[in-house]
Write an enzyme that holds these catalytic residues in place. Structure first.
Site, PDB file in Angstrom:
ATOM      1  N   HIS A  45      -4.651  -2.814   0.772  1.00 29.91           N
ATOM      2  CA  HIS A  45      -3.834  -2.883  -0.442  1.00 29.91           C
ATOM      3  C   HIS A  45      -2.327  -2.834  -0.159  1.00 29.91           C
ATOM      4  O   HIS A  45      -1.575  -3.742  -0.522  1.00 29.91           O
ATOM      5  CB  HIS A  45      -4.149  -1.697  -1.361  1.00 29.91           C
TER       6      HIS A  45
HETATM    7  C1  BDR Z   1      -4.494   2.381  -3.725  1.00 30.75           C
HETATM    8  O1  BDR Z   1      -5.067   3.677  -3.759  1.00 30.75           O
HETATM    9  C2  BDR Z   1      -5.035   4.256  -2.485  1.00 30.75           C
HETATM   10  O2  BDR Z   1      -6.283   4.782  -2.196  1.00 30.75           O
HETATM   11  C3  BDR Z   1      -4.582   3.198  -1.510  1.00 30.75           C
HETATM   12  O3  BDR Z   1      -3.775   3.777  -0.514  1.00 30.75           O
HETATM   13  C4  BDR Z   1      -3.821   2.231  -2.367  1.00 30.75           C
HETATM   14  O4  BDR Z   1      -2.464   2.614  -2.484  1.00 30.75           O
HETATM   15  C5  BDR Z   1      -5.564   1.351  -4.003  1.00 30.75           C
HETATM   16  O5  BDR Z   1      -6.131   1.574  -5.255  1.00 30.75           O
END
Ligand code: BDR
Ligand code: CA
Length: 312
Positions: free
Chosen positions: A242
């Site tokens: 992400h």
């Molecule tokens: C986001 O949530 C976190 O777990 C990850 O680092 C990312 O920023 C994805 O939903």
């Protein structure tokens, strides 16, 4: 080319780690500091993880600040089920030696935006938006001085990952997200709709490992660990990386396409708390407040990652 000055606001997290490494490897951006926030794991772990990542990159000179340890109006929700107990589970890691800065992260954000020329600092939040919203609430004069905010959070077509309706970063602190989305700062949003197209595959992880460097080995071990959760959940061939999508956008925006639309944050409904209500189809006449990214050249993104991480 003058590098773009950025502050990465983060809750590492394996994917946060890759975002930070990508930034530290890239001359297009100048990392003024890392501000840690409670999110994937509690604050004492996120600030420590941020320092581990800087040391791994050979950059103990980067300033790391600890920020807010809880959301504005709610109890903290964490994601050890995804990231493991430390937030960076996977490889063995030594404790960092570099110091944590004494200043609070929110004060650093405020001071930096006041002291740098107006419109010259970009905020890159890749965790819950508590630090940024607190800075905006405490010092509204900094809001028009922000060049841009490029954040990871929300979803429209993919809807949610922490609840059926909400993405983790927005869900953890919806009140903070509302403050940031309503601030009037130029906003670029990397939602799950795009990050779920940036999947680690075996070949992509092998490419990290094939670098034959400590960074390559660590990133491969982190992504190996991080993968298992999403592969089981979605039946996909890998996990979404992400947070690096934000930094990749700053380096090469041509990898991404999106739409300038209105996005509102749900802060009241128990059922859909933290939902990013994105007017993708232009159904309302609500003001457009975000460039909401919808697509990514995933091959180009992973090629950029491999090329840059090999520099560290
Ligand atoms: C986001 O949530 C976190 O777990 C990850 O680092 C990312 O920023 C994805 O939903
Ligand atoms: Ca994150």
């Amino acid at each position: 080319m003058t590098p773009r000055k950025i502050i990465i606001d983060t809750d590492p997290g394996q994917d946060d780690a890759v975002a930070i490494l990508l930034a530290l490897a890239s001359p297009e951006v100048d990392v003024l500091g890392l501000t840690a926030v409670a999110g994937n794991v509690p604050l004492p772990l996120t600030e420590k993880n941020a320092r581990i990542i800087c040391e791994l990159a050979g950059r103990p000179d980067i300033k790391v600040f600890a920020g807010c340890d809880a959301p504005l109006a709610r109890a903290l929700v964490t994601a050890e089920h995804v990231h493991g107990k430390t937030g960076l589970d996977g490889p063995q890691m030594a404790d960092p030696v570099m110091p944590l800065q004494d200043q609070h992260a929110v004060d650093f954000i405020i001071d930096t935006l006041r002291s740098e020329p107006a419109g010259s600092v970009t905020l890159v939040p890749v965790g819950p938006l508590t630090n940024i919203a607190t800075a905006f609430q405490r010092a509204p004069d900094i809001i028009p001085r922000v060049q841009e905010i490029v954040l990871m959070g929300g979803a429209y077509f993919e809807v949610g990952n922490i609840t059926p309706a909400a993405e983790f970063n927005i869900y953890v602190d919806p009140e903070a997200a509302k403050i940031v989305f309503d601030a009037g700062v130029p906003l670029v949003v990397m939602p799950l709709d795009v990050t779920h197209k940036a999947l680690t595959t075996k070949a992509r992880i092998d490419a990290f490992r094939a670098m034959g460097t400590k960074v390559g080995d660590m990133v491969a071990a982190w992504t190996d660990f991080f993968e298992r959760f999403d592969m089981e959940k979605y039946g996909s061939e890998g996990a979404p990386l992400h947070d690096p999508c934000t930094v990749a956008y700053l380096i090469d925006p041509s990898l991404f396409t999106g739409r300038l639309i209105n996005v509102e944050i749900e802060t009241e409904s128990e059922l859909t708390l933290g939902m990013t209500v994105a007017d993708w189809w232009g159904i309302t006449d609500r003001p457009k407040n975000a460039l909401f990214i919808g697509d990514i050249d995933a091959e180009g993104f992973y090629a950029l990652l491999a090329e840059r991480l090999a520099r560290l």
